[in-house]
Structure formats: C-alpha cells, structure tokens
Motif scaffolding. Structure first.
Motif, PDB file in Angstrom:
ATOM      1  N   ASN A  70       8.416   2.403  -6.581  1.00  0.00           N
ATOM      2  CA  ASN A  70       7.377   1.392  -6.700  1.00  0.00           C
ATOM      3  C   ASN A  70       7.783   0.416  -7.793  1.00  0.00           C
ATOM      4  OD1 ASN A  70       6.197   2.720  -9.289  1.00  0.00           O
ATOM      5  ND2 ASN A  70       6.082   4.353  -7.757  1.00  0.00           N
ATOM      6  N   PHE A  71       7.171  -0.763  -7.761  1.00  0.00           N
ATOM      7  CA  PHE A  71       7.502  -1.815  -8.716  1.00  0.00           C
ATOM      8  C   PHE A  71       6.369  -2.015  -9.708  1.00  0.00           C
ATOM      9  CE2 PHE A  71       9.543  -3.519  -4.649  1.00  0.00           C
ATOM     10  CZ  PHE A  71      10.746  -2.882  -4.897  1.00  0.00           C
ATOM     11  N   GLU A  72       6.638  -2.819 -10.721  1.00  0.00           N
ATOM     12  CA  GLU A  72       5.610  -3.110 -11.723  1.00  0.00           C
ATOM     13  C   GLU A  72       4.370  -3.711 -11.076  1.00  0.00           C
ATOM     14  OE1 GLU A  72       3.518  -3.344 -15.140  1.00  0.00           O
ATOM     15  OE2 GLU A  72       5.403  -2.271 -14.787  1.00  0.00           O
ATOM     16  N   VAL A  73       4.550  -4.553 -10.063  1.00  0.00           N
ATOM     17  CA  VAL A  73       3.400  -5.162  -9.400  1.00  0.00           C
ATOM     18  C   VAL A  73       2.549  -4.096  -8.702  1.00  0.00           C
ATOM     19  CG1 VAL A  73       4.633  -5.645  -7.229  1.00  0.00           C
ATOM     20  CG2 VAL A  73       2.690  -7.071  -7.913  1.00  0.00           C
ATOM     21  N   VAL A  99       0.829  -1.206   0.000  1.00  0.00           N
ATOM     22  CA  VAL A  99       0.000   0.000   0.000  1.00  0.00           C
ATOM     23  C   VAL A  99       0.868   1.263   0.000  1.00  0.00           C
ATOM     24  CG1 VAL A  99      -2.006  -1.097   1.032  1.00  0.00           C
ATOM     25  CG2 VAL A  99      -0.277  -0.086   2.518  1.00  0.00           C
ATOM     26  N   ALA A 100       2.026   1.207   0.656  1.00  0.00           N
ATOM     27  CA  ALA A 100       2.905   2.381   0.682  1.00  0.00           C
ATOM     28  C   ALA A 100       3.456   2.677  -0.706  1.00  0.00           C
ATOM     29  CB  ALA A 100       4.045   2.157   1.673  1.00  0.00           C
ATOM     30  N   ARG A 101       3.869   1.630  -1.429  1.00  0.00           N
ATOM     31  CA  ARG A 101       4.427   1.851  -2.765  1.00  0.00           C
ATOM     32  C   ARG A 101       3.333   2.221  -3.764  1.00  0.00           C
ATOM     33  NH1 ARG A 101       7.052  -3.225  -1.613  1.00  0.00           N
ATOM     34  NH2 ARG A 101       5.877  -4.127  -3.354  1.00  0.00           N
ATOM     35  N   VAL A 102       2.135   1.656  -3.599  1.00  0.00           N
ATOM     36  CA  VAL A 102       1.018   2.027  -4.473  1.00  0.00           C
ATOM     37  C   VAL A 102       0.682   3.502  -4.272  1.00  0.00           C
ATOM     38  CG1 VAL A 102      -1.445   1.676  -4.920  1.00  0.00           C
ATOM     39  CG2 VAL A 102       0.065  -0.298  -4.656  1.00  0.00           C
ATOM     40  N   ILE A 141       6.337   6.295   2.098  1.00  0.00           N
ATOM     41  CA  ILE A 141       7.587   6.543   1.372  1.00  0.00           C
ATOM     42  C   ILE A 141       7.780   8.047   1.198  1.00  0.00           C
ATOM     43  CG2 ILE A 141       8.749   6.223  -0.858  1.00  0.00           C
ATOM     44  CD1 ILE A 141       7.361   3.483  -0.988  1.00  0.00           C
ATOM     45  N   PRO A 142       8.980   8.557   1.454  1.00  0.00           N
ATOM     46  CA  PRO A 142       9.214   9.999   1.342  1.00  0.00           C
ATOM     47  C   PRO A 142       8.899  10.528  -0.057  1.00  0.00           C
ATOM     48  CG  PRO A 142      11.056   8.930   2.427  1.00  0.00           C
ATOM     49  CD  PRO A 142      10.186   7.841   1.878  1.00  0.00           C
ATOM     50  N   ILE A 178      10.834  -0.443   2.728  1.00  0.00           N
ATOM     51  CA  ILE A 178      11.270   0.567   1.762  1.00  0.00           C
ATOM     52  C   ILE A 178      10.995   1.964   2.300  1.00  0.00           C
ATOM     53  CG2 ILE A 178      10.736   1.564  -0.507  1.00  0.00           C
ATOM     54  CD1 ILE A 178      10.637  -1.205  -1.630  1.00  0.00           C
ATOM     55  N   ALA A 179       9.817   2.154   2.909  1.00  0.00           N
ATOM     56  CA  ALA A 179       9.506   3.456   3.494  1.00  0.00           C
ATOM     57  C   ALA A 179      10.535   3.824   4.557  1.00  0.00           C
ATOM     58  CB  ALA A 179       8.102   3.431   4.098  1.00  0.00           C
ATOM     59  N   VAL A 180      10.903   2.857   5.383  1.00  0.00           N
ATOM     60  CA  VAL A 180      11.859   3.121   6.448  1.00  0.00           C
ATOM     61  C   VAL A 180      13.247   3.417   5.887  1.00  0.00           C
ATOM     62  CG1 VAL A 180      13.071   2.083   8.414  1.00  0.00           C
ATOM     63  CG2 VAL A 180      10.594   1.795   8.179  1.00  0.00           C
ATOM     64  N   SER A 181      13.711   2.578   4.958  1.00  0.00           N
ATOM     65  CA  SER A 181      15.067   2.760   4.443  1.00  0.00           C
ATOM     66  C   SER A 181      15.213   4.065   3.682  1.00  0.00           C
ATOM     67  CB  SER A 181      15.460   1.573   3.545  1.00  0.00           C
ATOM     68  OG  SER A 181      14.638   1.510   2.389  1.00  0.00           O
ATOM     69  N   HIS A 182      14.206   4.432   2.892  1.00  0.00           N
ATOM     70  CA  HIS A 182      14.306   5.683   2.145  1.00  0.00           C
ATOM     71  C   HIS A 182      14.152   6.892   3.048  1.00  0.00           C
ATOM     72  CE1 HIS A 182      14.944   4.683  -2.046  1.00  0.00           C
ATOM     73  NE2 HIS A 182      14.295   3.574  -1.789  1.00  0.00           N
ATOM     74  N   SER A 183      13.324   6.777   4.054  1.00  0.00           N
ATOM     75  CA  SER A 183      13.207   7.881   5.003  1.00  0.00           C
ATOM     76  C   SER A 183      14.537   8.118   5.702  1.00  0.00           C
ATOM     77  CB  SER A 183      12.113   7.578   6.036  1.00  0.00           C
ATOM     78  OG  SER A 183      10.845   7.498   5.429  1.00  0.00           O
ATOM     79  N   ARG A 184      15.179   7.048   6.121  1.00  0.00           N
ATOM     80  CA  ARG A 184      16.464   7.192   6.811  1.00  0.00           C
ATOM     81  C   ARG A 184      17.527   7.787   5.889  1.00  0.00           C
ATOM     82  NH1 ARG A 184      16.113   1.390  10.049  1.00  0.00           N
ATOM     83  NH2 ARG A 184      14.975   2.217  11.871  1.00  0.00           N
TER      84      ARG A 184
END
Length: 266
Positions: free
Chosen positions: A31-34, A18-21, A82-83, A109-115
C-alpha cells in the motif's frame, strides 16, 4: 511519491485503492502513503476497522473449511484483492486433496502480486477482470480452462458487494454467476452494514466523499438476504460476521459488528 519497483506502471499511486486500503487494515505492506492516509480517516471514525477486517478473514477461513469438508474443490474468488496470509488456496489446500482456485480482480497490483505469489502453482490461477461483468469472467478462456463449470463450485464474494451500487444490480450479478454453475454449488457473501453502528455510517461517508474510486453502499439484513435470491441459505442465515458458525470458544465478539455474512446453496 517515487513509484516502488513492485507497482505496475498503470497504477495511480496518488489515488487510494480499496484493495490496497484493505491490505493496510490486514497489516500488509503493498500500500502507499495515500492509502494509509485514507485508511486513517476511516479508522478515526471506526477505530475497530482493523479488527473488522480480521474477523472477515476469519469468516473466510471457516467457510472454506466447511465447503471443503462438503466436497467442494473449486473456488471462484471474485474481487480477491492483494495476497495476504490466509488466502483461499492456502486454506483449501490445508484440508487435503487437489482444490483449484481462480482469483479474479481488476486492481493491477492485486493481479500482479497474485501472479507472482502463485507462479508455479498449477492449481491456482489469476484473472484480470471486473466481477461486475459476469459474462466476461465466466467466458474467459482462463476460467474455462482452469475450472470445470459442469461440477459444483463455490463463488466467493467476500467484502466486495458493498462497492457495487444498486444501479449495477448486484442481485443480478450474483444470479448470473449462480445460473452458470450446476446444482450443489455455493455462493458466499460478506457485506458491510451500518445497521445499529454509527461509526460504520461515518466510515461509509468517508468512502463516498473521499478520493477512493469505489463508493460504498452498505446494506441491512433484508437487503443482503435479497442478494441470494431464491437460493437456499445455510444456517444460521444472514447474520453478523462473527456470529456465522463461530469456532468453539470464540464467543460472539463485537455484537454491533458492522458486517453481515451468509452462505447459500443452489
């Protein structure tokens, strides 16, 4: 598909998030193709979904401005995602002072990119945790170190509680957070709603039958009001998101906007 270098190993790149969507709706690139295929299914039944996401982000900007003007300088952003442009720390810092923000998310992904984005900014931290476990969030050493829970702060639950089912007792989750902070604190909620909007009902069906790990539970005005418990709602109460204190000249676009918002004070 080949795993991008920026995707942590624990991320399932074959299942939508849901975060990447949501990142895709906002025009982001993480975000990915999926995720894009899933988002397309939603857009097929709710073509204005990208505009809905932008209106929600505009609401976030308005409410952070308001709270900063009222002296709130601490923000606990739960399910922060995600930032993308217009994050809470950017909005809050634009008012001046030294606001502190703690972003909380359980998406790797949200955590790693935020950091990565916030590296070197000592006013902003990122906690990997699930917002549905308030005790774990509130008692985390990082939370205690970064936020002063003896001073008023803002608890942000923006576009996340519709992914919390009734069995998880979202009203109790909100109450637990607000019981842990002093009077003068605020809670901000925006929430998907299908009241009077058939496309939103269809979008909810896509989320609930799809491969997304998060089922969606849309709620009406009375149900969203109940999430605030006995806190004092600020005017105009719980309304459609574009109608919550719109900026002068903005108008009230999308009268059937499939989302509600409210802000309450303890």
């Amino acid at each position: 598909m080949e795993r991008p270098a920026w995707a942590p190993d624990e991320v399932d790149i074959n299942r939508p998030s849901v975060a990447r969507v949501y990142d895709y709706y906002l025009g982001g690139s993480h975000n990915f193709e999926v995720d894009r295929r899933f988002a397309t299914q939603v857009l097929d039944v709710l073509p204005e979904m990208a505009a809905v996401a932008r209106q929600n982000r505009a609401f976030l900007r308005r409410v952070v401005h308001l709270l900063r003007e009222q002296g709130i300088d601490q923000f606990l952003d739960l399910g922060s995602g995600i930032p993308t442009a217009g994050n809470v720390h950017e909005i809050a810092a634009g008012i001046g002072g030294e606001p502190r923000v703690l972003y909380v998310d359980n998406d790797p992904i949200a955590v790693s990119h935020s950091r990565a984005l916030l590296s070197g900014d000592d006013r902003t931290e990122v906690l990997a945790a699930d917002l549905t476990d308030p005790r774990a969030v509130l008692e985390a050493p990082l939370t205690r170190r970064h936020l002063d829970l003896d001073r008023p702060l803002a608890v942000l639950l923006v576009s996340v509680l519709h992914f919390v089912g009734d069995e998880q007792c979202p009203d109790e989750i909100v109450r637990t957070y607000m019981d842990a902070v002093p009077p003068g604190s605020h809670v901000v909620i925006s929430h998907a709603s299908d009241a009077g909007h058939s496309g939103a009902t269809d979008a909810q069906t896509v989320y609930n039958r799809g491969r997304s790990p998060n089922a969606m539970r849309m709620r009406d005005v009375a149900e969203v009001e109940a999430l605030f418990g006995d806190l004092t709602l600020l005017d105009p109460g719980v309304v459609r998101i574009p109608q919550w204190r719109p900026e002068p000249g903005a108008g009230t676009t999308m009268e059937n906007y499939p989302g509600l918002a409210g802000v309450a004070r303890s």
